[in-house]
Design a protein around this motif. Structure first.
Motif, short mmCIF file in Angstrom:
data_model
loop_
_atom_site.label_atom_id
_atom_site.label_comp_id
_atom_site.label_asym_id
_atom_site.label_seq_id
_atom_site.Cartn_x
_atom_site.Cartn_y
_atom_site.Cartn_z
N VAL A 423 -8.97 6.75 -3.69
CA VAL A 423 -7.75 6.04 -3.30
C VAL A 423 -6.60 6.45 -4.22
N SER A 424 -5.50 6.91 -3.59
CA SER A 424 -4.28 7.24 -4.32
C SER A 424 -3.28 6.09 -4.10
N ILE A 425 -2.87 5.47 -5.18
CA ILE A 425 -1.95 4.34 -5.05
C ILE A 425 -0.64 4.79 -4.41
N ASP A 426 -0.13 5.95 -4.82
CA ASP A 426 1.13 6.44 -4.24
C ASP A 426 0.99 6.66 -2.74
N GLU A 427 -0.11 7.30 -2.33
CA GLU A 427 -0.31 7.58 -0.91
C GLU A 427 -0.44 6.29 -0.10
N GLU A 428 -1.16 5.33 -0.64
CA GLU A 428 -1.34 4.07 0.09
C GLU A 428 -0.04 3.28 0.16
N MET A 429 0.77 3.38 -0.86
CA MET A 429 2.08 2.70 -0.81
C MET A 429 2.96 3.32 0.28
N VAL A 430 2.89 4.64 0.41
CA VAL A 430 3.63 5.32 1.48
C VAL A 430 3.10 4.87 2.84
N ASN A 431 1.77 4.80 2.97
CA ASN A 431 1.18 4.36 4.24
C ASN A 431 1.58 2.92 4.56
N LEU A 432 1.64 2.11 3.53
CA LEU A 432 2.00 0.70 3.73
C LEU A 432 3.45 0.57 4.20
N VAL A 433 4.34 1.30 3.55
CA VAL A 433 5.75 1.26 3.95
C VAL A 433 5.92 1.84 5.35
N SER A 434 5.19 2.93 5.65
CA SER A 434 5.27 3.54 6.97
C SER A 434 4.82 2.56 8.04
N ALA A 435 3.71 1.86 7.79
CA ALA A 435 3.23 0.86 8.76
C ALA A 435 4.22 -0.27 8.92
N GLN A 436 4.86 -0.64 7.83
CA GLN A 436 5.88 -1.71 7.90
C GLN A 436 7.05 -1.28 8.78
N ARG A 437 7.48 -0.04 8.63
CA ARG A 437 8.60 0.45 9.44
C ARG A 437 8.20 0.55 10.91
N ILE A 438 6.95 0.95 11.16
CA ILE A 438 6.47 1.00 12.55
C ILE A 438 6.50 -0.41 13.15
N TYR A 439 6.08 -1.37 12.38
CA TYR A 439 6.07 -2.77 12.85
C TYR A 439 7.50 -3.23 13.16
N GLU A 440 8.40 -2.91 12.24
CA GLU A 440 9.80 -3.33 12.43
C GLU A 440 10.40 -2.66 13.67
N ALA A 441 10.06 -1.36 13.87
CA ALA A 441 10.60 -0.64 15.03
C ALA A 441 10.05 -1.22 16.33
N ALA A 442 8.73 -1.51 16.35
CA ALA A 442 8.14 -2.09 17.55
C ALA A 442 8.73 -3.47 17.84
N ALA A 443 8.94 -4.24 16.77
CA ALA A 443 9.55 -5.55 16.95
C ALA A 443 10.98 -5.42 17.48
N ARG A 444 11.67 -4.39 17.02
CA ARG A 444 13.04 -4.16 17.49
C ARG A 444 13.05 -3.79 18.97
N VAL A 445 12.04 -3.03 19.42
CA VAL A 445 11.93 -2.69 20.84
C VAL A 445 11.77 -3.97 21.66
N ILE A 446 10.94 -4.87 21.19
CA ILE A 446 10.73 -6.13 21.91
C ILE A 446 12.02 -6.94 21.95
N THR A 447 12.74 -6.96 20.85
CA THR A 447 14.02 -7.69 20.82
C THR A 447 15.02 -7.09 21.80
N THR A 448 15.06 -5.78 21.85
CA THR A 448 15.97 -5.10 22.78
C THR A 448 15.59 -5.39 24.23
N LEU A 449 14.30 -5.30 24.54
CA LEU A 449 13.83 -5.60 25.88
C LEU A 449 14.14 -7.05 26.26
N ASP A 450 13.99 -7.93 25.33
CA ASP A 450 14.29 -9.33 25.59
C ASP A 450 15.76 -9.50 25.94
#
Length: 464
Positions: A423-450
């Motif tokens: 486990v690389s802490i740096d790599e996992e932090m990048v993965n965590l931030v990337s997943a967070q941005r994916i979540y935010e983008a998907a949530a933004r799609v739902i908001t736009t569709l709404d």
């Protein structure tokens, strides 16, 4: 499915994927220092709306988002197998190197407390007697030097016996460890098989399985084969130790008593299942293999050579001493006594009376010192003992070199495994931030569709 509402499904799949990705990243970070943990990663693929290809019909859908196929471990089974082999060899070489180093330290050569110094002192005492054959102090010094020499031999024999007993006790201890791990492996096989059937996540079980496989390899060079259902079959010395949820029992069949003492026979093992013998596994590597070789070959060989040196020395001195005459003109007695077959450990000085030291080669109480002079210059065993010490030194050097070279290879394999599954802490932090941005983008799609649907439903056709 096409249309505005279908986009909600795609966005929802993005939310679910990003949640799984964040969970896995946080799990990796939480186990960054956990022994045996293998980095996990989310396996995903694009979802398609068409279950089957059509020749004439054409859909207007462009997919249904992303699907989580599972969470896999970053592991290379072939690399793990290589690591088990290298670790078994490493343990085998380390054990022998450690035993030889302790023996070398116990021999204390060169040094004032070693046997070579005692031999010099014994010869010197005869030389002093040549200069003062009528002095009781000089004769007493010969007996004292003989006692020092015999104690030096017994000390080295005790040292070798101590290493022998320690190694035998460690064999018994490691046999118990093999049985404990084999039992856990059998239980783990059952759990893995159940998890495979019902689709339960079993990555933690697989990590533990790999760790136990490595430990069994280190202990006895066990060879493991992973089955299609995730369980593992373990062979030890050519015989089956673990199969499915069944584990055989390893025991010492010869060479070691219950108290750790030697029985005079080479060490042998036996595998049994339900009271039925499965045979005698040939364990030639790992910790057990190294201990067996240390006992049956290394220590046994050194004890035999030391016994030969002690026997040769005692017989040579006794032969000359009984051919001489003491201070009263009486034929000399044997100076040393020992038990045949165990000379170094049992050698003692038989003489206690200084007047019985046979310094003369002629009888009648004549102050002749020919016998003392011969014994003072006798170096019958020095060459053999020096060769024994030199061989020990060469063996220590060779064993240490082999262990060091193997360590470099073992570390290289371990490094490759760590690079892949660590486990690389740096790599996992990048993965965590990337997943967070994916979540935010998907949530933004739902908001736009709404917002789009709100306009379509609540504002279209409204008159003022």
């Amino acid at each position: 499915m096409a249309g505005t509402f279908s986009s909600f499904g795609s966005a929802l799949s993005g939310l679910r994927y990003s949640q799984t990705a964040m969970d896995v990243a946080s799990l990796n970070l939480a186990n960054v220092d956990s022994k045996g943990y293998t980095r996990q990663r989310v396996e995903a693929s694009a979802s398609t709306s068409a279950a089957n290809a059509a020749m004439y019909a054409r859909g207007n859908s462009y997919g249904d988002g992303v699907g989580v196929d599972g969470v896999s471990r970053a592991v290379d089974l072939l690399l793990n197998s290589r690591a088990r082999t290298e670790h078994a060899t490493q343990q085998f070489l380390d054990i022998q190197a450690d035993v030889l180093k302790r023996v070398e330290a116990g021999v204390s050569e060169p040094g004032k407390t070693g046997l070579n110094s005692a031999l010099d002192g014994f010869r010197k005492s005869w030389g002093d007697l040549v200069n003062a054959p009528d002095q009781s102090a000089a004769r007493s010094q010969v007996i004292a030097a003989a006692n020092t020499l015999s104690e030096a031999l017994r000390s080295q024999a005790r040292m070798l016996q101590g290493e022998d007993t320690d190694a035998r006790l460690r064999v018994l201890d490691n046999v118990d460890k093999v049985n404990t791990i084999a039992g856990e492996m059998a239980s783990l096989n059952e759990k893995i098989q159940i998890a495979s059937f019902d689709g339960t996540a079993n990555n933690t079980l697989l990590d533990r399985r790999d760790q136990l496989m490595l430990e069994l390899s280190q202990l006895g060079g066990a060879e493991s084969t992973i089955q299609s259902n995730g369980t593992v079959q373990v062979n030890l010395g050519g015989l089956t130790l673990v199969s499915g949820n069944t584990a055989a029992t390893l025991s010492v069949s010869a060479g070691i008593g219950a108290d750790g003492s030697g029985t005079g026979a080479p060490i042998a093992f036996e595998l049994s299942l339900g009271g039925t013998s499965l045979g005698n596994p040939a364990i030639g590597t790992g910790t057990l293999g190294g201990l067996v070789r240390s006992v049956d070959v290394t220590i046994a060989g050194m004890r035999d050579e030391l016994d030969t040196i002690a026997t040769t020395f005692a017989d040579t001195v006794n032969g000359r001493h009984t051919g001489g005459f003491d201070q009263d003109g009486v034929a000399g007695e044997a100076m040393f006594s020992y038990t045949a077959g165990n000379a170094a450990a049992t050698i003692t000085v038989s003489l206690t009376d200084p007047r019985k030291v046979a310094a003369s080669s002629v009888g009648g109480g004549v102050l002749n010192t020919d016998n003392a002079n011969w014994l003072g210059n006798n170096k019958t065993v020095e060459g053999a003992y020096q060769s024994w010490v030199a061989t020990l030194g060469s063996s220590v050097s060779a064993a240490t070199r082999l262990s060091t070279n193997q360590k470099a290879l073992t570390n290289q394999v371990d490094g490759a495994i760590e690079q892949l599954g660590g486990v690389s802490i740096d790599e996992e932090m990048v993965n965590l931030v990337s997943a967070q941005r994916i979540y935010e983008a998907a949530a933004r799609v739902i908001t736009t569709l709404d917002s789009v649907l709100d306009t379509l439903i609540n504002r279209t056709g409204v008159t003022r």
